[in-house]
Design an enzyme around this catalytic site. Structure first.
Site, short mmCIF file in Angstrom:
data_model
loop_
_atom_site.label_atom_id
_atom_site.label_comp_id
_atom_site.label_asym_id
_atom_site.label_seq_id
_atom_site.Cartn_x
_atom_site.Cartn_y
_atom_site.Cartn_z
CE LYS A 250 -20.98 7.88 23.19
NZ LYS A 250 -21.29 8.84 22.17
CB CYS A 251 -14.64 4.12 20.23
SG CYS A 251 -13.06 3.46 19.70
N PRO A 252 -14.71 1.06 21.70
CG PRO A 252 -13.42 -0.87 22.25
CD PRO A 252 -14.11 0.35 22.86
CG ASP B 118 -17.89 6.02 18.39
OD1 ASP B 118 -17.50 7.20 18.54
OD2 ASP B 118 -17.20 5.04 18.70
#
Length: 77
Positions: free
Chosen positions: A15-17, A42
């Protein structure tokens, strides 16, 4: 089969980042002109990877939707 200047990088499930941070770190280890093929799941990576390329001067050769996420081909500046 990938040529010697092309590397695959599977970042699915992150997932981000993390996808953009790991992509930046991997690109830093590569020679200019090399291609990094990144696979992500993502949805924010579409924005983040494009922004990374623009910021750092890399060429985003391909950005395409895949059945389970997204694929990017980045040419290292």
């Amino acid at each position: 089969m990938r040529d010697a200047l092309e590397q695959a990088y599977d970042l699915k499930g992150l997932k981000c980042p993390l996808p953009v941070l790991k992509t930046r770190k991997r690109l830093a280890t590569m020679h200019s002109g090399a291609v990094l093929v990144v696979e992500t799941t993502d949805p924010l990576a579409v924005i983040d990877i494009a922004h990374l390329c623009q910021e750092d001067g890399h060429t985003l050769r391909l950005s395409e939707k895949t059945p389970d996420g997204h694929r990017f081909e980045i040419i290292k500046a």
